[in-house]
Enzyme design. Structure first.
Site, PDB file in Angstrom:
ATOM      1  N   TYR A 101     115.154  80.262 129.080  1.00 27.89           N
ATOM      2  CA  TYR A 101     114.077  80.210 128.097  1.00 27.89           C
ATOM      3  C   TYR A 101     114.255  78.962 127.246  1.00 27.89           C
ATOM      4  O   TYR A 101     115.358  78.673 126.786  1.00 27.89           O
ATOM      5  CB  TYR A 101     114.123  81.442 127.172  1.00 27.89           C
ATOM      6  CG  TYR A 101     113.180  81.315 125.989  1.00 27.89           C
ATOM      7  CD1 TYR A 101     111.895  81.839 126.046  1.00 27.89           C
ATOM      8  CD2 TYR A 101     113.572  80.619 124.847  1.00 27.89           C
ATOM      9  CE1 TYR A 101     111.015  81.683 124.986  1.00 27.89           C
ATOM     10  CE2 TYR A 101     112.695  80.454 123.779  1.00 27.89           C
ATOM     11  CZ  TYR A 101     111.418  80.983 123.863  1.00 27.89           C
ATOM     12  OH  TYR A 101     110.552  80.812 122.816  1.00 27.89           O
ATOM     13  N   GLU A 189     106.458  76.284 124.652  1.00 33.63           N
ATOM     14  CA  GLU A 189     107.451  77.208 125.189  1.00 33.63           C
ATOM     15  C   GLU A 189     107.402  77.254 126.709  1.00 33.63           C
ATOM     16  O   GLU A 189     106.328  77.298 127.289  1.00 33.63           O
ATOM     17  CB  GLU A 189     107.159  78.602 124.612  1.00 33.63           C
ATOM     18  CG  GLU A 189     108.144  79.672 124.995  1.00 33.63           C
ATOM     19  CD  GLU A 189     107.677  81.047 124.498  1.00 33.63           C
ATOM     20  OE1 GLU A 189     108.116  81.469 123.429  1.00 33.63           O
ATOM     21  OE2 GLU A 189     106.855  81.677 125.195  1.00 33.63           O
TER      22      GLU A 189
END
Ligand code: GDP
Ligand code: MN
Length: 377
Positions: A101, A189
């Site tokens: 992530y 993101e």
């Protein structure tokens, strides 16, 4: 402003970030054609402005062009968290070794940007943050100095990783930060940031949102806005010049002034109700504005009644009351209304309202209690 994954990936690609090959399709046939051109196993991915598509069944793998057509048929038209899927991204399926992530957003409390990285990427980063916060590293970046080498090192050396992956990750951090700054993003993101079985690092998903206040600096982003993807009531409100946000309760809320409306939301919550929206009519609510606001709020089928909270300052209470009376005459309202009116000319205002048979209240608390009682059934 929110954009789709395929648009976010397009921006990443422009910056030189590796992403899987693929294209967006609006029909199953198009999806099949793209899969055929790619000539590989593909992932067919719903393009909607919410996350959690994987869990909702909006992401499916297909081994052939025919299968891609079938999967796209299943996904297009599907409802994901209240949004209808109109498009799918068809891209090369990737052989995932690990899911990481990487995200950059604003840390308002510290007044810095913050880079977040975790080796526990994939679907539920919120859960990782909650249950195992030590598995996420956060590095603050002072906007006055920008991204420095030590920030990148902190991210890349936070967890055990191979030398190659550290190097690749460093490039991702640098490039994602560049994109985040260049486009005035509120968030950039990549989840998952994938390490493939053959050792490459790829952005398998992209969530890129922009700060609405900075959009005037980015005419190039305008083309990415998709009105059809926005809440139709919010679009209508924008056209009428009203600040409206839909929420998921049943008490419609209208007030003059953003702070007052927020206070009203809290008060309704406090007395056990659930607000259906936020609507600030601004100063000097004329009959037309009142009519527009009421019709807008009432066109949300979840609304069972409306609470008007007006504080008369420069705006005179009797004027607003007249506006409300005229507004309710134009609209055929079959749901309870409660008006809290105070400030300049409040008594005159309340008299006008009660003469017209409209429920009034002197305080916000009383108004909230009345509307919650009237809408509870
Ligand atoms: P989200 O659920 O809306 O965040 O959508 P993502 O694009 O992040 O996809 C969710 C999950 O689907 C990922 O974490 C992967 O595990 C899986 N996934 C997505 N794309 C691919 C792909 O091309 N190949 C494989 N094998 N899995 C994928
Ligand atoms: Mn994702």
């Amino acid at each position: 402003m929110i954009i789709h994954e395929y648009q976010g990936k397009e921006l990443l690609r422009e910056m030189g970030v590796p992403i899987p090959g693929g294209k967006v399709a609006q029909t199953p046939e198009e999806a099949g054609k793209i899969a055929g051109e790619l000539g590989t196993k593909v992932a067919v991915k719903a393009q909607v402005h919410v996350g959690g598509r994987g869990k909702a069944g909006g992401i499916k793998l297909a081994g052939s062009a025919e299968e891609a057509v079938a999967k796209a048929k299943e996904i297009i038209g599907m409802d994901i968290k209240g949004l209808t899927v109109h498009k799918v991204l068809v891209e090369e399926a990737i052989d995932i070794e690990t899911e990481l992530y990487l995200g950059i957003t604003l840390d308002r409390a510290r007044g810095t940007h913050v880079i977040m990285f975790s080796t526990e990427g994939g679907v539920d980063i919120e859960e990782v943050a909650e249950k195992t916060p030590e598995k996420i590293v956060k590095v603050a970046v002072d906007p006055r100095r920008g991204l420095l080498d030590h920030h990148i090192r902190k991210v890349c050396y936070a967890f055990d990783m191979s030398k190659e992956n550290r190097k690749a990750l460093g490039v991702f951090v640098k490039t994602l930060y560049k994109l985040y700054m260049a486009k005035d993003c509120s968030i950039a993101e990549i989840n998952p940031l994938v390490v493939t079985k053959d050792g490459r690092m790829l952005a398998a998903d992209a969530k890129v949102n922009f700060d609405g206040n900075a959009l005037y600096r980015h005419p190039e982003l305008e083309a990415m806005a998709e009105i059809s993807e926005e809440d139709p009531l919010e679009v209508k409100a924008k056209e009428m010049g009203l600040a409206y946000v839909r929420l998921d309760g049943e008490v419609g809320i209208i007030g003059n002034g953003a702070g007052l409306v927020m206070g009203t939301l809290d008060e309704v919550n406090r007395v056990g109700g659930k607000p259906a929206n936020f609507l600030d009519v601004g100063g000097g609510a004329s009959a037309k504005v009142v009519t527009n606001s009421l019709s807008l709020v009432l066109s949300d089928p979840n609304v069972k009644g409306v609470l008007f909270n007006i504080f008369g300052g420069i705006t005179r209470g009797d004027e607003v009351a007249k506006g409300i009376v005229e507004g309710t005459k134009v609209l055929n309202i079959d749901k309870p209304l409660v008006i809290r009116l105070s400030g300049t000319n409040e008594e005159e205002g309340r008299k006008i309202l009660s003469d017209a048979g409209i429920e009034t209240a002197a305080t916000m608390e009383e108004a909230a209690e009345k509307i919650v009682a009237l809408t509870r059934n």
